[in-house]
Write a protein that holds these residues in place. Sequence first.
Motif, PDB file in Angstrom:
ATOM      1  N   UNK A 149       0.826  -1.208   0.000  1.00  0.00           N
ATOM      2  CA  UNK A 149       0.000   0.000   0.000  1.00  0.00           C
ATOM      3  C   UNK A 149       0.854   1.249   0.000  1.00  0.00           C
ATOM      4  N   UNK A 150       0.229   2.354   0.293  1.00  0.00           N
ATOM      5  CA  UNK A 150       0.882   3.646   0.201  1.00  0.00           C
ATOM      6  C   UNK A 150       1.540   4.035   1.524  1.00  0.00           C
ATOM      7  N   UNK A 151       2.711   4.652   1.408  1.00  0.00           N
ATOM      8  CA  UNK A 151       3.415   5.142   2.599  1.00  0.00           C
ATOM      9  C   UNK A 151       3.007   6.565   2.966  1.00  0.00           C
ATOM     10  N   UNK A 152       2.552   7.339   2.001  1.00  0.00           N
ATOM     11  CA  UNK A 152       2.270   8.757   2.237  1.00  0.00           C
ATOM     12  C   UNK A 152       1.331   8.998   3.424  1.00  0.00           C
ATOM     13  N   UNK A 153       0.232   8.249   3.578  1.00  0.00           N
ATOM     14  CA  UNK A 153      -0.631   8.511   4.743  1.00  0.00           C
ATOM     15  C   UNK A 153       0.084   8.281   6.069  1.00  0.00           C
ATOM     16  N   UNK A 154       0.908   7.256   6.124  1.00  0.00           N
ATOM     17  CA  UNK A 154       1.637   6.945   7.348  1.00  0.00           C
ATOM     18  C   UNK A 154       2.685   8.021   7.635  1.00  0.00           C
ATOM     19  N   UNK A 155       3.306   8.542   6.589  1.00  0.00           N
ATOM     20  CA  UNK A 155       4.298   9.606   6.771  1.00  0.00           C
ATOM     21  C   UNK A 155       3.619  10.878   7.270  1.00  0.00           C
ATOM     22  N   UNK A 156       2.471  11.223   6.678  1.00  0.00           N
ATOM     23  CA  UNK A 156       1.739  12.399   7.165  1.00  0.00           C
ATOM     24  C   UNK A 156       1.400  12.250   8.644  1.00  0.00           C
ATOM     25  N   UNK A 157       0.893  11.080   9.010  1.00  0.00           N
ATOM     26  CA  UNK A 157       0.524  10.837  10.405  1.00  0.00           C
ATOM     27  C   UNK A 157       1.755  10.940  11.308  1.00  0.00           C
ATOM     28  N   UNK A 158       2.886  10.415  10.847  1.00  0.00           N
ATOM     29  CA  UNK A 158       4.123  10.493  11.630  1.00  0.00           C
ATOM     30  C   UNK A 158       4.583  11.928  11.831  1.00  0.00           C
ATOM     31  N   UNK A 159       4.518  12.732  10.791  1.00  0.00           N
ATOM     32  CA  UNK A 159       4.904  14.146  10.898  1.00  0.00           C
ATOM     33  C   UNK A 159       3.957  14.867  11.863  1.00  0.00           C
ATOM     34  N   UNK A 160       2.668  14.566  11.772  1.00  0.00           N
ATOM     35  CA  UNK A 160       1.691  15.200  12.654  1.00  0.00           C
ATOM     36  C   UNK A 160       1.927  14.828  14.118  1.00  0.00           C
ATOM     37  N   UNK A 161       2.163  13.555  14.403  1.00  0.00           N
ATOM     38  CA  UNK A 161       2.387  13.149  15.796  1.00  0.00           C
ATOM     39  C   UNK A 161       3.702  13.710  16.324  1.00  0.00           C
ATOM     40  N   UNK A 162       4.728  13.797  15.460  1.00  0.00           N
ATOM     41  CA  UNK A 162       5.994  14.400  15.884  1.00  0.00           C
ATOM     42  C   UNK A 162       5.790  15.880  16.213  1.00  0.00           C
ATOM     43  N   UNK A 204      11.426  16.107  21.099  1.00  0.00           N
ATOM     44  CA  UNK A 204      11.848  16.133  19.697  1.00  0.00           C
ATOM     45  C   UNK A 204      12.202  14.715  19.253  1.00  0.00           C
ATOM     46  N   UNK A 205      12.116  14.522  17.965  1.00  0.00           N
ATOM     47  CA  UNK A 205      12.461  13.240  17.353  1.00  0.00           C
ATOM     48  C   UNK A 205      13.167  13.563  16.044  1.00  0.00           C
ATOM     49  N   UNK A 206      14.116  12.748  15.680  1.00  0.00           N
ATOM     50  CA  UNK A 206      14.821  13.002  14.420  1.00  0.00           C
ATOM     51  C   UNK A 206      13.936  12.593  13.249  1.00  0.00           C
ATOM     52  N   UNK A 207      14.228  13.144  12.096  1.00  0.00           N
ATOM     53  CA  UNK A 207      13.465  12.801  10.893  1.00  0.00           C
ATOM     54  C   UNK A 207      13.606  11.313  10.581  1.00  0.00           C
ATOM     55  N   UNK A 208      14.782  10.766  10.790  1.00  0.00           N
ATOM     56  CA  UNK A 208      15.018   9.341  10.533  1.00  0.00           C
ATOM     57  C   UNK A 208      14.182   8.472  11.463  1.00  0.00           C
ATOM     58  N   UNK A 209      14.157   8.828  12.745  1.00  0.00           N
ATOM     59  CA  UNK A 209      13.346   8.067  13.703  1.00  0.00           C
ATOM     60  C   UNK A 209      11.859   8.213  13.397  1.00  0.00           C
ATOM     61  N   UNK A 210      11.458   9.400  12.969  1.00  0.00           N
ATOM     62  CA  UNK A 210      10.066   9.632  12.611  1.00  0.00           C
ATOM     63  C   UNK A 210       9.664   8.741  11.443  1.00  0.00           C
ATOM     64  N   UNK A 211      10.509   8.680  10.425  1.00  0.00           N
ATOM     65  CA  UNK A 211      10.224   7.830   9.269  1.00  0.00           C
ATOM     66  C   UNK A 211      10.211   6.359   9.672  1.00  0.00           C
ATOM     67  N   UNK A 212      11.119   5.957  10.545  1.00  0.00           N
ATOM     68  CA  UNK A 212      11.143   4.565  11.023  1.00  0.00           C
ATOM     69  C   UNK A 212       9.848   4.214  11.749  1.00  0.00           C
ATOM     70  N   UNK A 213       9.348   5.131  12.557  1.00  0.00           N
ATOM     71  CA  UNK A 213       8.084   4.890  13.265  1.00  0.00           C
ATOM     72  C   UNK A 213       6.919   4.776  12.284  1.00  0.00           C
ATOM     73  N   UNK A 214       6.904   5.621  11.274  1.00  0.00           N
ATOM     74  CA  UNK A 214       5.839   5.567  10.268  1.00  0.00           C
ATOM     75  C   UNK A 214       5.878   4.235   9.522  1.00  0.00           C
ATOM     76  N   UNK A 215       7.084   3.782   9.144  1.00  0.00           N
ATOM     77  CA  UNK A 215       7.227   2.494   8.460  1.00  0.00           C
ATOM     78  C   UNK A 215       6.809   1.345   9.371  1.00  0.00           C
ATOM     79  N   UNK A 216       7.186   1.411  10.634  1.00  0.00           N
ATOM     80  CA  UNK A 216       6.819   0.351  11.583  1.00  0.00           C
ATOM     81  C   UNK A 216       5.302   0.290  11.762  1.00  0.00           C
ATOM     82  N   UNK A 217       4.661   1.438  11.854  1.00  0.00           N
ATOM     83  CA  UNK A 217       3.197   1.460  11.999  1.00  0.00           C
ATOM     84  C   UNK A 217       2.530   0.877  10.761  1.00  0.00           C
ATOM     85  N   UNK A 218       3.045   1.209   9.576  1.00  0.00           N
ATOM     86  CA  UNK A 218       2.485   0.678   8.331  1.00  0.00           C
ATOM     87  C   UNK A 218       2.677  -0.836   8.259  1.00  0.00           C
TER      88      UNK A 218
END
Length: 189
Positions: free
Chosen positions: A129-142, A152-166
């Motif tokens: 599926x699509x990663x974009x919704x998970x990335x938006x949600x990750x940016x919003x929660x950060x 604060x959270x790093x951009x890399x950790x934020x992306x890792x969390x979004x990927x893990x949630x997906x």
Amino acid sequence: TKSGYATALSTRTDPMDTSIADQSFDWKKAVWTLKTSPKTKLFVWKALHGAIPAGEALRARQINVDGKCKRCNLPETIDHLFFHCPFAKQVWTSAPVFPSIEYNGSIVLRNQWINLISRKNLPPTGVEGQLAPWILWGIWTARNNLVFKDKTISATDNLSKALAAAREWNACQQTEAPMKRALPPASTA
């Protein structure tokens, strides 16, 4: 009442009125058929409608807030929050999608959404599926963790969390389907 309501709608001059744009925007494809959680679909729908309480949106509703991005001190619009803030840019440029996200000017969420959800995930993601919704949600929660908890959270950790949630959501969807089919037929006794 019906004719008065129709007249009121036809004479709207509100710049936030998206009724004309809504006619050409395929909401089913853009939001409701995404392979993501219902909570995330609703969040994307709100973001595309401009209903996310970012700083400038709150100020437009006469709420007494600063209205500035906590990371870069620029006006916090929805497009700034998700695309133009240096934090968001770093998250999107690190996203394992093809083709990669390129910044050549201003990105508007509503105009680029179909393009974002059409990108292919690169193999190591393990996400269907699509990663974009998970990335938006990750940016919003950060953003919310920074604003409300001063975390604060790093951009890399934020992306890792979004990927893990997906991945987690995808795994749950795949395990539920076989369980439903494996149930024995109900007895008639």
